[in-house]
Design a protein around this motif. Structure first.
Motif, PDB file in Angstrom:
ATOM      1  N   MET A   2      44.714  16.146 -42.454  1.00  0.00           N
ATOM      2  CA  MET A   2      46.173  16.108 -42.565  1.00  0.00           C
ATOM      3  C   MET A   2      46.522  15.742 -43.994  1.00  0.00           C
ATOM      4  O   MET A   2      46.118  14.715 -44.501  1.00  0.00           O
ATOM      5  N   SER A  96      41.600  11.901 -42.618  1.00  0.00           N
ATOM      6  CA  SER A  96      40.951  12.656 -41.551  1.00  0.00           C
ATOM      7  C   SER A  96      41.779  12.552 -40.277  1.00  0.00           C
ATOM      8  O   SER A  96      42.674  11.712 -40.158  1.00  0.00           O
ATOM      9  N   ASP A  97      41.473  13.406 -39.316  1.00  0.00           N
ATOM     10  CA  ASP A  97      42.242  13.418 -38.069  1.00  0.00           C
ATOM     11  C   ASP A  97      42.144  12.104 -37.307  1.00  0.00           C
ATOM     12  O   ASP A  97      43.059  11.746 -36.565  1.00  0.00           O
TER      13      ASP A  97
END
Length: 580
Positions: A2, A96-97
């Motif tokens: 993201m 990161s996710d």
């Protein structure tokens, strides 16, 4: 991944500094939505006392941070007007996710004010210093999750990766609050020798105080002034292409007390002045003649409070306890502290000290901070009869008829509370408080000391019994973790605890970990309401009042947009200019 990227404008420029020429492809930040100013001029401010250090990692008092904030920067920052995180030395970043890996990309072409390029090595070095057990600093407690350090590595010269051991809800705000970047090329050698503090003390030559901020140190004269000058290598421009900052200088004049601040502003020697509420009418009557504007900013987010030294340790030189055992027994008893809170005549302070321009507070979060304040906390209001009943229940009674209570062992209940002599407001509050103590049968005496002497007593030597002071406050409670955590350096009544000294402090520590572990805003607020309840029930401090905030500023400045959060006037110092 993201991506959290703010589009910035890159420009090519030729920089000149100290006889050197640098050709750099610089990723300039463009200051949008501001009035286009012109370069030149200065703003003169008053400061209570000298800075204690020029070290942005170890500084923990306003006399130092008022200077340092203009010299050093972090990767990102919280913008007071936009109310969001904005890029500073990192031009973009992503996570990161699972929110465990964060990658920061440094601003291309950013330079230290001595002309050395900023690189990922400086970020790694800054984190190494903050995590060094030998470097006592307030930042570390913000940069841990469940007591574990972040992992970090250099990806390339302009990229740094940080890995978290667990989800850290306010990670970005924490980085913005606590991670200040310092120059490896200037400080690494001193750090390796264990001399980092000496390398950035107030005797350090200005040329060796190297930062990336909009200003750099030009001159420091102890007892007189600090002069900051424009950093010609700064990485911001306005929309017309003018390089920021506009001002040539920021000057901080050392004044002995608040009364001297008043006089300096009235005499035209300073350009911005925080007006104490009791002086509001005096300055309002001069507003037109003095060509200044008084900004009414609302109720302060900071607060004043009184606390007792509950440090159970011993002085390493004398091997004597910091606090005599019989007094430590009083100070650590929650019922004694509740009685003390009942002795605080908050309404009398509001009426006689602040002329009605303040509000009573009973916990660590200001009621003005409506987003985070818990209105349901218990309030130990001014009630001398209630205070007397509690003291009687503790068998603190006047055994010899001298008007002062004694404990069951015959020790008179007497103590000294220190406050800084430069602050007349606190002195007047202290006078009211000690009068109430007397009426309750307590011999609580105020002692005035210089601010830096006070800081040394409460943070280093622990040679004091009680203290009347204040905290600056914030719109977001993360900024107070160093106060709320038992291990915090600003956990005033007993700082730097290895393990929590009490059950309630252990509960708060766990609640803080719960707060840090959730990115959910509603859950964070519920947790923080519980933290406030623990504090209010256990009264480690007796909270006093929050004053309304008034700031007088000369009308000659453009882009002057004061805010209730400190620094109120020069939070956007690089954008301020002198109007024609």
């Amino acid at each position: 991944m993201m991506r959290i990227v703010l589009s910035l404008v890159a420009a090519f420029t030729l920089l000149s500094f100290s006889g050197k020429a640098f050709s750099e492809d610089i990723d300039f930040d463009i200051a949008t939505g501001i009035e286009i100013g012109k370069p030149g001029g200065r703003i003169i401010l008053a400061a209570l006392g000298d800075p204690k250090t020029f070290n942005p990692v170890t500084a923990n008092e306003s006399s130092s941070s008022d200077v340092i904030q203009h010299i050093y920067e972090g990767l990102i920052s919280y913008h007071l007007e936009k109310k969001k995180i904005v890029p500073v030395l990192a031009s973009s970043w992503e996570h990161s996710d699972d929110f465990l890996t964060w990658t920061f990309h440094l601003r291309k072409g950013a330079l230290w004010n001595d002309g050395t390029p900023l690189t990922a090595d400086d970020v790694i070095f800054s984190l190494d210093v903050i995590y060094d057990d030998q470097v006592i600093n307030p930042a570390r407690s913000f940069l841990e999750v469940k007591g574990q350090k972040f992992q970090y590595r250099k990806v390339d010269d302009r990229t740094v990766e940080i890995k978290l051991p667990a989800v850290y809800g306010p990670f970005e705000r924490s980085i913005a609050t606590s991670l200040v970047i310092i120059p490896k090329h200037k400080l690494e050698e001193a750090w390796k020798k264990g001399q980092l503090t000496e390398a950035l003390n107030v005797d350090t030559p200005p040329k060796d105080v190297v930062g990336t901020g909009p200003f750099r140190l030009k001159q420091y004269l102890s007892g007189e002034s600090v002069v900051l000058e424009k950093n010609p290598l700064y990485w911001r421009k306005d929309e017309a292409g003018n390089r920021l900052p506009y001002l040539d200088e920021i000057i901080l004049l050392n004044v002995p007390d608040l009364a001297a601040m008043d006089v300096a502003f009235e005499a035209g020697k300073t350009d911005s002045h925080g007006i104490s509420p009791d002086k509001y009418k005096r300055f309002k009557d001069q507003e037109q003649k003095g060509n200044f504007t008084i900004y009414e900013l609302g109720v302060d987010l900071g607060e004043n409070h009184l606390w007792f030294n509950q440090n159970t340790g011993t002085n390493p030189q004398t091997h004597q306890p910091f606090v005599p055992p019989h007094k430590l027994a009083w100070f650590t008893h929650v019922e004694f502290r509740k009685a003390i809170s009942h002795c605080i005549n908050r309404e009398g302070i509001i009426r006689n000290v602040f002329r009605g321009r303040a509000e009573a507070i009973y916990g660590p979060i200001s009621p003005a901070n409506t987003e985070w304040y818990n209105p349901d906390i218990p309030k130990f209001e001014y009630d001398l009869d209630a205070a007397r009943r509690i003291l009687d229940s503790l068998q603190f009674i006047d055994r010899n008829g001298d008007g002062i209570r004694e404990d069951p062992q015959g020790n008179p209940i007497e103590f000294t509370f220190i406050t800084n002599r430069e602050n007349g407001i606190r002195e007047r509050m202290g006078n009211i408080i000690q009068e109430s103590f007397k009426e309750a049968g307590l011999n609580g005496r105020m002692k005035l000391v210089d601010f830096n002497t006070l800081v040394t007593a409460i943070a280093d030597s622990f040679d004091y019994e009680a203290c009347l002071l204040g905290l600056t406050g914030s719109d977001y409670p993360l900024s107070g973790l160093n106060v709320y955590r038992s291990s915090g350096r600003t956990h005033s009544w007993f700082p730097n605890q290895k393990t929590p000294a009490t059950e309630w402090e252990a509960k708060v520590d766990q609640l803080i970990e719960d707060f840090l572990a959730t990115p959910d805003d509603a859950a964070q607020k519920r947790i923080w309401r519980d933290i406030q309840m623990q504090y209010a029930e256990n009264q480690p401090m007796a909270w006093l009042v929050n004053s309304k905030v008034y700031l007088a500023v000369r009308n000659k400045f453009g882009n002057m947009r004061p805010r209730v959060v400190r620094p109120r006037d020069v939070w956007n110092a690089d954008e301020i200019f002198i109007k024609e």
